[in-house]
Design a protein around this motif. Structure first.
Motif, PDB file in Angstrom:
ATOM      1  N   HIS A 142       2.213   3.035   3.681  1.00 26.16           N
ATOM      2  CA  HIS A 142       3.253   2.018   3.428  1.00 26.16           C
ATOM      3  C   HIS A 142       2.943   1.153   2.203  1.00 26.16           C
ATOM      4  O   HIS A 142       3.365  -0.003   2.150  1.00 26.16           O
ATOM      5  CB  HIS A 142       3.414   1.126   4.661  1.00 26.16           C
ATOM      6  CG  HIS A 142       3.785   1.892   5.896  1.00 26.16           C
ATOM      7  ND1 HIS A 142       5.081   2.158   6.262  1.00 26.16           N
ATOM      8  CD2 HIS A 142       3.009   2.479   6.857  1.00 26.16           C
ATOM      9  CE1 HIS A 142       5.101   2.865   7.379  1.00 26.16           C
ATOM     10  NE2 HIS A 142       3.860   3.071   7.764  1.00 26.16           N
ATOM     11  N   CYS A 143       2.215   1.723   1.238  1.00 27.12           N
ATOM     12  CA  CYS A 143       1.787   0.881   0.099  1.00 27.12           C
ATOM     13  C   CYS A 143       2.967   0.353  -0.726  1.00 27.12           C
ATOM     14  O   CYS A 143       2.806  -0.584  -1.514  1.00 27.12           O
ATOM     15  CB  CYS A 143       0.785   1.620  -0.780  1.00 27.12           C
ATOM     16  SG  CYS A 143       1.428   3.190  -1.374  1.00 27.12           S
ATOM     17  N   GLN A 144       4.183   0.938  -0.539  1.00 30.09           N
ATOM     18  CA  GLN A 144       5.359   0.435  -1.280  1.00 30.09           C
ATOM     19  C   GLN A 144       5.966  -0.795  -0.608  1.00 30.09           C
ATOM     20  O   GLN A 144       6.776  -1.492  -1.211  1.00 30.09           O
ATOM     21  CB  GLN A 144       6.435   1.540  -1.363  1.00 30.09           C
ATOM     22  CG  GLN A 144       5.995   2.832  -2.018  1.00 30.09           C
ATOM     23  CD  GLN A 144       5.464   2.639  -3.429  1.00 30.09           C
ATOM     24  OE1 GLN A 144       5.918   1.757  -4.162  1.00 30.09           O
ATOM     25  NE2 GLN A 144       4.470   3.426  -3.821  1.00 30.09           N
ATOM     26  N   ASN A 145       5.598  -1.027   0.645  1.00 27.34           N
ATOM     27  CA  ASN A 145       6.198  -2.142   1.389  1.00 27.34           C
ATOM     28  C   ASN A 145       5.329  -3.395   1.238  1.00 27.34           C
ATOM     29  O   ASN A 145       4.264  -3.507   1.839  1.00 27.34           O
ATOM     30  CB  ASN A 145       6.321  -1.740   2.867  1.00 27.34           C
ATOM     31  CG  ASN A 145       7.017  -2.800   3.701  1.00 27.34           C
ATOM     32  OD1 ASN A 145       6.734  -3.985   3.601  1.00 27.34           O
ATOM     33  ND2 ASN A 145       7.923  -2.359   4.558  1.00 27.34           N
ATOM     34  N   ALA A 146       5.796  -4.325   0.434  1.00 23.75           N
ATOM     35  CA  ALA A 146       4.968  -5.499   0.083  1.00 23.75           C
ATOM     36  C   ALA A 146       4.571  -6.325   1.302  1.00 23.75           C
ATOM     37  O   ALA A 146       3.402  -6.705   1.457  1.00 23.75           O
ATOM     38  CB  ALA A 146       5.709  -6.365  -0.927  1.00 23.75           C
ATOM     39  N   ALA A 147       5.534  -6.585   2.204  1.00 27.60           N
ATOM     40  CA  ALA A 147       5.229  -7.453   3.359  1.00 27.60           C
ATOM     41  C   ALA A 147       4.194  -6.809   4.272  1.00 27.60           C
ATOM     42  O   ALA A 147       3.242  -7.467   4.724  1.00 27.60           O
ATOM     43  CB  ALA A 147       6.505  -7.727   4.141  1.00 27.60           C
ATOM     44  N   LEU A 148       4.350  -5.515   4.511  1.00 26.45           N
ATOM     45  CA  LEU A 148       3.420  -4.811   5.407  1.00 26.45           C
ATOM     46  C   LEU A 148       2.040  -4.686   4.763  1.00 26.45           C
ATOM     47  O   LEU A 148       1.006  -4.896   5.417  1.00 26.45           O
ATOM     48  CB  LEU A 148       3.997  -3.433   5.752  1.00 26.45           C
ATOM     49  CG  LEU A 148       3.239  -2.580   6.767  1.00 26.45           C
ATOM     50  CD1 LEU A 148       2.848  -3.380   7.994  1.00 26.45           C
ATOM     51  CD2 LEU A 148       4.080  -1.366   7.176  1.00 26.45           C
ATOM     52  N   THR A 149       2.041  -4.385   3.467  1.00 27.33           N
ATOM     53  CA  THR A 149       0.768  -4.295   2.733  1.00 27.33           C
ATOM     54  C   THR A 149       0.011  -5.608   2.819  1.00 27.33           C
ATOM     55  O   THR A 149      -1.196  -5.643   3.053  1.00 27.33           O
ATOM     56  CB  THR A 149       1.061  -3.972   1.240  1.00 27.33           C
ATOM     57  OG1 THR A 149       1.731  -2.728   1.189  1.00 27.33           O
ATOM     58  CG2 THR A 149      -0.217  -3.875   0.431  1.00 27.33           C
ATOM     59  N   GLU A 150       0.758  -6.702   2.645  1.00 24.91           N
ATOM     60  CA  GLU A 150       0.145  -8.035   2.688  1.00 24.91           C
ATOM     61  C   GLU A 150      -0.490  -8.301   4.056  1.00 24.91           C
ATOM     62  O   GLU A 150      -1.601  -8.803   4.161  1.00 24.91           O
ATOM     63  CB  GLU A 150       1.224  -9.071   2.399  1.00 24.91           C
ATOM     64  CG  GLU A 150       0.672 -10.316   1.769  1.00 24.91           C
ATOM     65  CD  GLU A 150       1.782 -11.154   1.130  1.00 24.91           C
ATOM     66  OE1 GLU A 150       1.994 -12.258   1.622  1.00 24.91           O
ATOM     67  OE2 GLU A 150       2.416 -10.688   0.165  1.00 24.91           O
TER      68      GLU A 150
END
Length: 607
Positions: free
Chosen positions: A192-200
């Motif tokens: 999920h590296c494209q998903n900023a919120a989840l990555t954070e």
């Protein structure tokens, strides 16, 4: 406000006799009021006693369940509401809801539990007792590979819940690690590296867990290094980079992960940051420069990662780090000197660096920091020189390059860390270098400063190193002039005290130096040796069964030398040394037994 009061009243009498529709209306009213003024509405909800009612409304089959969980999530954003939520018995039914299939219910339940756990000891304990973390970890595992927006939203909430649940709580962090959450989160980051919120969320969770030793071993078995470096390369914003740095720093304390980070190309990223930020005075750039160069130094603390980057002294990384030393940035000067100190951890590297002119660069750096210099830079440059001086072949080269003189400029320093490294560097330099030891040992300013530092009770390191250097000046020079300088400066009593140190190596160094004093300049030192009660100390060392064999041996050698002085000889005879020494003739160590025989004969002759 009236609507809110009505809704609260209705909810109080609700569970038994109201229709689902009227219940929905009351809940919508509460949500609306919370959206307008969360704190005030939450206070009213608490006073009304409705929280207890919510516990009975959290039914998996009820159509209102998601809204009730949403209201709990909203009120639990206030610190003063978290304990009341626990006291109202909301945690067990919320945890039960984690088993349902409805995504909206799961989402709001995850939010509610996450908010109740935020900074709340009671909230976390209640979730722990109800077994909530286990169910959430299972959900994350099963959702991990799904990339649809709803699943990603749910994953973000669940990661956030685990983060709030375990933040700054070693016991709960260990529990999550034992559940195997680390490989799952690393996999999640990759997918999920494209998903900023989840990555954070993943990064904050890693930051939480990475402080624990047991987590680092688990991280080492994943491809975390690769994922973090990949993610790092994509970042443009300072805050995002900072976030990744906060995970990298604790992970890079593990030697296996250090090597993985080097192999994943982190060093190239760090060097690029240094290049981009070195001339900037923007606050963010200054912070990034510091973090990147500090992390670079940390990577060099691992033997394998350091050797890989050294590449026989030909490595581009090593060359770039060398270029930091003459830089105008104190931060880079510091990182450059610390990096050299880390490269200088084996003889081969040290010899190569000295042969390739590193010493002059470090001396030039020290020169820039003599007057009102930066203490951390002084300390780092001296550390590097000390390490470089360890191989025997480097000592003479460094002495002839003028290192001793460069180091002596810092004798005036009042900073214990600088004093400590200065002493260590000089001690390394004069090891088996008679001429240098004599030259330094006749330097009255140096010897007087050493004697002063031998009394630095608040700084055990400085005190120990000063004693060791005093002893080393005598042992390596074997010079009468040096002994006379030390006697005149009042150093004898410190050497005698050093013979009682708890460290055998220091005791031994002191006894050897004292034996040389007794052999070469006994008359000059006689009075000081007597005042320092050396004879009594030797009697104690020989009588003590715990004294190491070399201590007993050197104490007897010293006794034989002291007999040459009339007052000291009297003391020896008054203390029944013969009795103690004759017992040592049967010592299990042959050298000690042999010396005991010689000492006994010597004492018998003199008496």
């Amino acid at each position: 406000a009236d609507d809110l009061s009505d809704a609260l009243k209705k909810l109080k009498i609700t569970t038994t006799d109201s229709t689902a529709d009227s219940l929905e209306g009351c809940l919508d009213c509460l949500l609306q009021a919370l959206a307008q003024n969360n704190t005030e509405t939450s206070e009213k909800i608490q006073k009304s006693g409705v929280l207890q009612v919510f516990a009975s409304l959290l039914m998996p089959q009820s159509s209102c369940t998601a809204k009730v969980a949403n209201i709990i999530a909203e009120v639990a954003r206030n610190e003063f509401m978290r304990n009341p939520c626990v006291d109202a018995g909301l945690i067990p039914p919320l945890v039960q809801l984690l088993n349902c299939k409805d995504q909206e219910v799961l989402l709001q339940t995850g939010r509610a539990l996450g908010n109740i756990c935020y900074d709340s000891h009671e909230g976390r304990n209640a979730v722990d007792r109800a077994g909530g973390a286990h169910i959430v970890v299972d959900h994350i595992r099963s959702l991990c590979s799904k990339t649809d927006p709803a699943s990603e939203k749910l994953l973000t909430v669940f990661c956030g819940m685990l983060m709030n649940y375990s933040n700054e709580n070693d016991t709960l962090q260990s529990q999550l690690i034992n559940m195997g959450v680390i490989p799952t989160l690393v996999k999640l980051l990759g997918i999920h590296c494209q998903n900023a919120a989840l990555t954070e969320m993943c990064l904050v969770a890693f930051g939480n867990l990475a402080e624990l030793e047991s987590s680092k071993e688990q991280f080492a078995y994943t491809n975390i290094a690769e994922e973090l470096v990949k993610l790092f390369k994509k970042q443009i914003e300072h805050d995002k980079k900072e976030m990744i740095f906060e995970v990298l720093a604790p992970l890079a304390e593990n030697d296996v992960i250090k090597l993985q980070l080097v192999e994943a190309g982190l060093v190239e990223c760090l060097l690029e940051i240094v290049q981009k930020t070195v001339d900037s005075d923007k606050e963010d750039d200054v912070a990034e420069l510091k973090t990147a160069s500090d992390l670079m130094v940390l990577l060099l603390l691992g033997d394998e990662s350091m050797q890989k980057l050294f590449e026989g002294g030909k490595g581009s990384v090593f060359q770039r780090v060398l270029s930091w030393i003459p830089s105008n940035s104190h931060q880079l000067q510091l990182a450059g000197a610390l990096a050299i100190a880390n490269f200088a951890r084996n003889d081969g590297n040290c010899i190569h660096m000295v042969d390739n002119g590193i010493v002059q660069k470090l001396m030039d750096l020290l020169d820039r920091h003599v007057e009102d210099g930066n203490v951390t830079v002084q300390h780092a440059a001296l550390s590097a020189l000390r390490n470089l001086a360890i191989p025997v072949v480097n000592k003479a080269k460094m002495l002839s390059a003028g290192v001793a003189e460069a180091v002596l400029k810092f004798l005036r320093s009042e900073m214990p860390p600088v004093q400590f490294k200065l002493l260590g560097t000089l001690r390394m330099l004069i090891d088996a270098q008679a001429e240098a030891a004599e030259q330094l040992g006749k330097n009255v300013k140096l010897v007087e400063r050493l004697v002063e530092w031998c009394e630095a009770k608040d700084h055990a390191g400085v005190m120990g190193e000063s004693n060791r250097l005093l002893s080393a000046l005598i042992r390596h020079s074997k010079s009468k002039d040096v002994i006379r300088t030390i006697v005149q400066s009042g150093g004898i009593k410190h050497l005698v005290t050093m013979a009682t140190s708890e460290h055998v190596i220091m005791q031994n160094e002191a006894l050897v130096a004292l034996a040389l004093i007794a052999a070469l300049e006994l008359v000059t030192a006689e009075k000081d040796l007597e005042n320092a009660q050396l004879v009594q100390i030797l009697h104690r060392l020989l009588s003590d069964d715990r004294s190491a064999p070399e201590i007993k041996y050197n104490s007897m050698v010293l006794i034989c030398a002291l007999i040459g002085s009339e007052p000291l000889q009297k003391e020896v005879h008054s203390m029944a040394f013969l009795e103690v020494v004759s017992k040592l003739r049967s010592h299990e160590n042959k050298t000690v037994a042999q010396q005991a025989l010689l000492t006994e004969q010597r004492l018998a002759v003199e008496s």
